[in-house]
Structure formats: C-alpha cells, structure tokens
Motif scaffolding. Sequence first.
Motif, PDB file in Angstrom:
ATOM      1  N   GLU A  34      26.298  38.071  14.276  1.00 56.58           N
ATOM      2  CA  GLU A  34      25.472  38.342  15.180  1.00 56.58           C
ATOM      3  C   GLU A  34      24.761  37.556  16.029  1.00 56.58           C
ATOM      4  OE1 GLU A  34      26.084  41.540  16.272  1.00 56.58           O
ATOM      5  OE2 GLU A  34      26.460  42.862  14.669  1.00 56.58           O
ATOM      6  N   VAL A  35      24.362  36.316  15.357  1.00 57.53           N
ATOM      7  CA  VAL A  35      23.715  35.375  15.939  1.00 57.53           C
ATOM      8  C   VAL A  35      24.853  34.486  16.530  1.00 57.53           C
ATOM      9  CG1 VAL A  35      22.594  33.234  15.307  1.00 57.53           C
ATOM     10  CG2 VAL A  35      21.914  35.293  13.927  1.00 57.53           C
ATOM     11  N   VAL A  36      26.082  34.415  15.939  1.00 56.68           N
ATOM     12  CA  VAL A  36      26.986  33.582  16.450  1.00 56.68           C
ATOM     13  C   VAL A  36      27.484  33.913  17.951  1.00 56.68           C
ATOM     14  CG1 VAL A  36      29.239  32.511  16.243  1.00 56.68           C
ATOM     15  CG2 VAL A  36      27.850  32.447  14.441  1.00 56.68           C
ATOM     16  N   ALA A  37      27.482  35.177  18.001  1.00 57.24           N
ATOM     17  CA  ALA A  37      28.275  36.022  19.020  1.00 57.24           C
ATOM     18  C   ALA A  37      27.096  35.736  20.193  1.00 57.24           C
ATOM     19  CB  ALA A  37      28.233  37.649  18.904  1.00 57.24           C
ATOM     20  N   ARG A  38      25.967  35.562  20.091  1.00 56.64           N
ATOM     21  CA  ARG A  38      24.974  35.407  21.248  1.00 56.64           C
ATOM     22  C   ARG A  38      24.631  34.162  21.459  1.00 56.64           C
ATOM     23  NH1 ARG A  38      24.996  40.026  18.511  1.00 56.64           N
ATOM     24  NH2 ARG A  38      24.504  41.895  19.560  1.00 56.64           N
ATOM     25  N   ILE A  39      25.316  33.048  20.884  1.00 56.56           N
ATOM     26  CA  ILE A  39      25.015  31.580  21.270  1.00 56.56           C
ATOM     27  C   ILE A  39      26.296  30.851  21.734  1.00 56.56           C
ATOM     28  CG2 ILE A  39      23.031  31.385  19.973  1.00 56.56           C
ATOM     29  CD1 ILE A  39      24.471  29.921  17.724  1.00 56.56           C
ATOM     30  N   VAL A  40      27.380  31.527  21.542  1.00 51.11           N
ATOM     31  CA  VAL A  40      28.564  30.722  21.849  1.00 51.11           C
ATOM     32  C   VAL A  40      29.379  31.319  23.238  1.00 51.11           C
ATOM     33  CG1 VAL A  40      29.180  30.137  19.468  1.00 51.11           C
ATOM     34  CG2 VAL A  40      30.350  31.995  20.317  1.00 51.11           C
ATOM     35  N   ASP A  41      30.020  30.534  23.739  1.00 46.35           N
ATOM     36  CA  ASP A  41      30.746  30.659  25.047  1.00 46.35           C
ATOM     37  C   ASP A  41      31.701  31.864  24.831  1.00 46.35           C
ATOM     38  OD1 ASP A  41      29.672  28.387  25.764  1.00 46.35           O
ATOM     39  OD2 ASP A  41      31.518  27.143  25.834  1.00 46.35           O
ATOM     40  N   ALA A  42      31.446  32.961  25.686  1.00 47.42           N
ATOM     41  CA  ALA A  42      32.203  34.224  25.660  1.00 47.42           C
ATOM     42  C   ALA A  42      32.279  34.801  24.158  1.00 47.42           C
ATOM     43  CB  ALA A  42      33.706  33.744  26.239  1.00 47.42           C
ATOM     44  N   SER A  43      31.130  34.345  23.551  1.00 46.22           N
ATOM     45  CA  SER A  43      31.309  35.144  22.001  1.00 46.22           C
ATOM     46  C   SER A  43      32.659  35.078  21.323  1.00 46.22           C
ATOM     47  CB  SER A  43      30.932  36.567  22.120  1.00 46.22           C
ATOM     48  OG  SER A  43      29.597  36.816  22.844  1.00 46.22           O
ATOM     49  N   ASP A  44      33.238  33.985  21.732  1.00 45.12           N
ATOM     50  CA  ASP A  44      34.603  33.570  21.326  1.00 45.12           C
ATOM     51  C   ASP A  44      34.581  32.906  19.985  1.00 45.12           C
ATOM     52  OD1 ASP A  44      37.261  33.391  21.053  1.00 45.12           O
ATOM     53  OD2 ASP A  44      37.604  32.001  22.539  1.00 45.12           O
ATOM     54  N   PHE A  45      35.132  33.401  18.820  1.00 42.62           N
ATOM     55  CA  PHE A  45      35.000  32.683  17.604  1.00 42.62           C
ATOM     56  C   PHE A  45      36.122  32.714  16.579  1.00 42.62           C
ATOM     57  CE2 PHE A  45      32.951  32.963  13.161  1.00 42.62           C
ATOM     58  CZ  PHE A  45      32.538  31.373  13.184  1.00 42.62           C
ATOM     59  N   ASP A  46      36.780  31.714  16.166  1.00 43.14           N
ATOM     60  CA  ASP A  46      38.105  31.867  15.396  1.00 43.14           C
ATOM     61  C   ASP A  46      37.511  31.600  13.945  1.00 43.14           C
ATOM     62  OD1 ASP A  46      40.464  32.169  17.169  1.00 43.14           O
ATOM     63  OD2 ASP A  46      39.656  30.526  18.059  1.00 43.14           O
ATOM     64  N   GLU A  47      37.457  32.534  13.296  1.00 39.07           N
ATOM     65  CA  GLU A  47      36.817  32.153  11.680  1.00 39.07           C
ATOM     66  C   GLU A  47      38.002  31.808  10.939  1.00 39.07           C
ATOM     67  OE1 GLU A  47      34.314  34.791   8.535  1.00 39.07           O
ATOM     68  OE2 GLU A  47      34.747  35.700  10.593  1.00 39.07           O
ATOM     69  N   PHE A  48      37.444  30.630   9.973  1.00 39.73           N
ATOM     70  CA  PHE A  48      38.326  30.150   9.259  1.00 39.73           C
ATOM     71  C   PHE A  48      38.134  30.724   7.494  1.00 39.73           C
ATOM     72  CE2 PHE A  48      38.238  26.589   6.195  1.00 39.73           C
ATOM     73  CZ  PHE A  48      39.476  26.234   6.170  1.00 39.73           C
ATOM     74  N   LYS A  49      39.196  30.978   7.035  1.00 42.92           N
ATOM     75  CA  LYS A  49      39.088  31.794   5.699  1.00 42.92           C
ATOM     76  C   LYS A  49      38.036  32.939   5.801  1.00 42.92           C
ATOM     77  CE  LYS A  49      40.241  27.602   2.776  1.00 42.92           C
ATOM     78  NZ  LYS A  49      41.351  28.169   2.115  1.00 42.92           N
ATOM     79  N   PRO A  50      38.295  33.908   6.512  1.00 40.21           N
ATOM     80  CA  PRO A  50      37.326  34.982   6.581  1.00 40.21           C
ATOM     81  C   PRO A  50      37.526  35.849   5.320  1.00 40.21           C
ATOM     82  CG  PRO A  50      39.371  35.446   7.840  1.00 40.21           C
ATOM     83  CD  PRO A  50      39.346  34.053   7.556  1.00 40.21           C
ATOM     84  N   LEU A  51      38.341  36.000   4.643  1.00 40.18           N
ATOM     85  CA  LEU A  51      38.703  36.725   3.241  1.00 40.18           C
ATOM     86  C   LEU A  51      37.776  35.926   1.988  1.00 40.18           C
ATOM     87  CD1 LEU A  51      41.817  38.825   4.057  1.00 40.18           C
ATOM     88  CD2 LEU A  51      39.415  39.337   4.670  1.00 40.18           C
ATOM     89  N   TYR A  52      37.843  34.699   2.251  1.00 36.05           N
ATOM     90  CA  TYR A  52      37.505  33.854   0.888  1.00 36.05           C
ATOM     91  C   TYR A  52      36.087  33.399   1.273  1.00 36.05           C
ATOM     92  CZ  TYR A  52      38.187  30.213  -2.618  1.00 36.05           C
ATOM     93  OH  TYR A  52      38.069  29.537  -3.672  1.00 36.05           O
ATOM     94  N   GLY A  53      35.373  33.425   0.062  1.00 32.64           N
ATOM     95  CA  GLY A  53      34.208  32.715   0.114  1.00 32.64           C
ATOM     96  C   GLY A  53      33.223  33.326   1.255  1.00 32.64           C
ATOM     97  N   THR A  54      33.061  34.839   1.156  1.00 29.67           N
ATOM     98  CA  THR A  54      32.713  35.460   2.270  1.00 29.67           C
ATOM     99  C   THR A  54      31.188  35.221   2.383  1.00 29.67           C
ATOM    100  OG1 THR A  54      32.445  37.521   0.889  1.00 29.67           O
ATOM    101  CG2 THR A  54      34.579  37.178   2.102  1.00 29.67           C
ATOM    102  N   SER A  55      30.404  34.793   1.575  1.00 27.32           N
ATOM    103  CA  SER A  55      29.116  34.753   1.921  1.00 27.32           C
ATOM    104  C   SER A  55      28.751  33.358   2.698  1.00 27.32           C
ATOM    105  CB  SER A  55      27.951  34.670   0.486  1.00 27.32           C
ATOM    106  OG  SER A  55      28.297  33.447   0.034  1.00 27.32           O
ATOM    107  N   LEU A  56      29.706  32.492   3.104  1.00 26.99           N
ATOM    108  CA  LEU A  56      29.661  31.708   4.233  1.00 26.99           C
ATOM    109  C   LEU A  56      30.510  31.860   5.213  1.00 26.99           C
ATOM    110  CD1 LEU A  56      28.312  28.814   4.936  1.00 26.99           C
ATOM    111  CD2 LEU A  56      30.326  27.672   3.698  1.00 26.99           C
ATOM    112  N   VAL A  57      30.204  32.043   6.477  1.00 31.44           N
ATOM    113  CA  VAL A  57      31.021  32.220   7.686  1.00 31.44           C
ATOM    114  C   VAL A  57      31.245  30.904   8.195  1.00 31.44           C
ATOM    115  CG1 VAL A  57      31.274  33.023   9.871  1.00 31.44           C
ATOM    116  CG2 VAL A  57      30.090  34.447   8.105  1.00 31.44           C
TER     117      VAL A  57
END
Length: 532
Positions: free
Chosen positions: A299-322
């Motif tokens: 929710e923080v990332v979505a409000r600071i990056v361009d176009a709220s565009d974010f390609d997540e890396f390993k979203p299903l692994y180690g989920t307490s770190l985005v």
Amino acid sequence: MTRLATTLDPRGPEHLAHREAALERLAALADEHAKALAGGGPKYTERHRARGKLLARERVELLLDPDTPFLELSPLAAWGSDYPVGASMVTGIGTVEGVECVVVANDPTVRGGASNPWTLKKALRANEIALANRLPVISLVESGGADLPSQKEIFIPGGAIFRDLTRLSAAGIPTVAVVFGNSTAGGAYIPGMSDHTVMIKDRSKVFLGGPPLVKMATGEESDDESLGGADMHARTSGLADHYAVDEQDAIRQARRIVARLNHRKPYPDPGPAPEPLYDPEELLGIVPSDLRTPFDPREVVARIVDASDFDEFKPLYGTSLVTGWAALHGYPVGILANAQGVLFSEESQKAAQFIQLANQRDIPLLFLHNTTGYMVGKEYEQGGIVKHGSMMINAVSNSRVPHLSVLIGASYGAGHYGMCGRAYEPRFLFAWPSAKSAVMGPQQLAGVLSIVARQSAAAKGQPYDEEQDAGMRAFVEAQIESESLPMFLSGRIYDDGVIDPRDTRTVLGLCLSAVHNAPVEGARGGFGVFRM
C-alpha cells in the motif's frame, strides 16, 4: 503494466484513527522544525538584520535557482542535547544554475555561528553525501570557529572538515566558499581549501589569528582589515578569487562560478513520469500507531512509485519481505519492504538474491523498514537463521549500487542492519514520524533484563523483589521508548531527516536525481563468502 491494486478504505475507522495519530505526530514535528528555523531567536535575529545581513536560509534561497526545491538535511540535529536544534547550521541539496549542489550555511544568529559537536557531525555528513554522489559543495561561511567550551569534542575530529574539502577537490568535485563574515582560526581553512573563494568588501574576515592573538604571540599591533579583510585578500594575499561589494553580489558571483564549472551528470535526467494511481494523502493512515499491528507495505509502494506499477520478485516465497522492481520519477529502483515485521531464513535468502540481481543490472535499491529483526527460537536457529541472516547482511554490505532507506515502522535489532541501516552507509536515510529503532522493542528489552535478574537472584539463593522488578521494567521501557523515537535518532544524525509521509515520493525523487550525479555501478562478484 503490473499495477498494484489497493484494499485500503480511506474512510474506514482504522484508517481514520491512524491518520489522526499521524497528524498529531506531524504537528509535534513541525514544532521542533520551527525551533531550527528560529535559529538564535528574535534577539539575535534582529541584531543580525540590523547589521544589514541576510539570515542563513535567506542566503540559501537567493543562491538556489528560482522555484526549485531544497532538500534540507538533518534539520533536527542536536535535538535533545544542550545545544540548539539545528546545530547552528543549515545543510541540504539544491539546484544552482542547473547543477545539483550540497549547500552548507552557518547560522550566525546561534552563538555567532560557532561550531559545536553536532555542527561538526552535521557538516561531516553533508561532505559524505557530496563525495558519494559527486555533488559540488557551496559553503556559505560566517562562523567564529569552534565553540570553545566544547573544544575537547571538536578539535581532534574537526580536522576532517578540511580533509574532506581537499578530498572533494582531488576527486574533481568542485568546492566553493562564500565568506559573509568571520571565518577565523581553523575556520580560515574552509576558504583556504576550497577551489573558489568569494569575499565581501568590509564584511569578510579570514585569518588564523585575530589582533589579540597576534599581539599575544608576536607583540605586533594589527587590525581586522589588514590581517584578513576582503580587500587585503583580494589585492595582497591572493586568497580571494572574487571580490563582492555586498551579500547579494557575493551570491550572484557564486552562481556564476557554478555556471562555469562545466559540471555534468553522467546520465540524462528521465522525462516526465506518471504519478501513482492513489492519493499520497492516504499514506498518513497506513501505518498503525501500535507497530505490532501488521500492515501491507504494498500500500505504501503503490503510493510512491510511477503509475503504481510494481513487478514483484518471488511473491510466494519469503512472504514477510516484499521485493520487486519499479520506477520512481523515471529512475529504476529495486524495492525491499518488510511485510509482517519478522525476517525468516526464506526472506534472508530472497533478499540476498534480489540484491545481487540489482547489482547485476546497476539498479539502485530502496529499503522500506518495518522489521522487528530476524526470527529467534530453537527451530529457527537449527534451520540456519544465523547463516541466512548473515547472507542478507553480507549482500547489503558489499552491494555497490546506491541504497536509499526509509524507516516507516519498526526497525529493530539486526533487521535494521539487514535493511541497510545507517551503519551500512545508505546514500540517504529518512524516517517517518511513525518509525522506531532500537536494539529491540522496549517491552522485550525490559523483559530480558528482568529474566537475567531473576536468574541471578536464583543462582545466589536470594529472594526476588517483584516490586523492584516492576519499577525497573517500567523505567527501562520508558527510556528505550524515548530513545527509539525518530526525533531522538534524528537529533543524533542517525538519519538525514524526519519527513512527512506524503512527501516521500518527492524526497526519494530528489535523492535519486542526486545519486545519478555519480556513476551507478553494481558489484560484479565481490561479495563475501555466503554460507549455504
């Protein structure tokens, strides 16, 4: 594009409560910033103006290009100490004739601009930023030198100020000194060691020893002008490169010096970038007052990056770190953001790989802190949390791309290190008013001390005083709580400032622009041994 969705309800009771608490913290922060803006107070400000002089921030404003931002650094330096908030100095990054520069300005309304221990720390941090990011330094000098009662804390480390100026020059990073008044004793070396020096008629005084000291040392009778006036230095000693008739003329000449530096960024600035899809006002209601309550950093990332565009890396692994890739004001960034506070082995390994990838691609890294540290317990120790946490810290330590850190929530224990805390030399580190940082949480620390004391009493066969224990725990919790707050930490220059969450995108954009004055090159190998 992979635009982040939001589940935030800005009208929900939780969000509104968090927002209200954030506004209260921001009001308290504004009160402390006002103390820095007040300098030495009305009496000394009016005395300074009566002499026909500009205030430190007025000098900075005239120096900068019109309608351009000034990223002030460490405005709360010396907070909570015996010295005035702001440490009698203004530092920051601004644009002069189209060139991003570090500006350092003494505040002569605070004890004549004399340097106290916090002034020194603040100035050294500004020089560190200039060297790492190859930013020209403009010193607006008016200082009586060291604050003599605290000389024991200033004299030995204070030589680093002059060392830094020569190292900046040797690295091809321009340095400019504009002398508005006194620049005496050791302070004389600031104009002496700068590449370009501007002095002002009947105002500037630059000498190693004033008339009283000369009289004591040699018996010679002299006066300020013959010892160190602008006219003498412009005509006789040659120390003054430029001779100004008043403060405005001196600032004009400093701007012309910068215009002729031929200082160029190695990269073109990116073009206009799309704004986030979501209102930055909503950042105020994301972080709970109780940092033990989890929140989604996306929710923080979505409000600071361009176009709220974010390609997540390993979203299903180690989920307490985005982790993932984005752009911010057109600059590519890799983002590591704590989700649920605790870092496990999976998160540590995920972070280490992600940091290596960023170095392969020459992409700066942004760390958004909300961590209570690495997980403890028999299961996790046996599972290798020490070696995996060490792997993450190893990767952070030896990464060569620029790092930016923002403490938005908790930043405790070794998790602070793994997320590139101050000791790991991020190019910039800022905190939200909601942030807290310490070796561990207040309750945990007090509890550990209580357990140790109980065990000690039991080993000696002595009864344990429960009432004394309760008092000790309350005292320790209050102390650690007060020492973990952002204003306390910012006062010790453990960050570069406490910022309004709504300004995060702007602040980070200014920082990314600044870091791109130096080559952005990642480590190709060069990491320490990773225990697998």
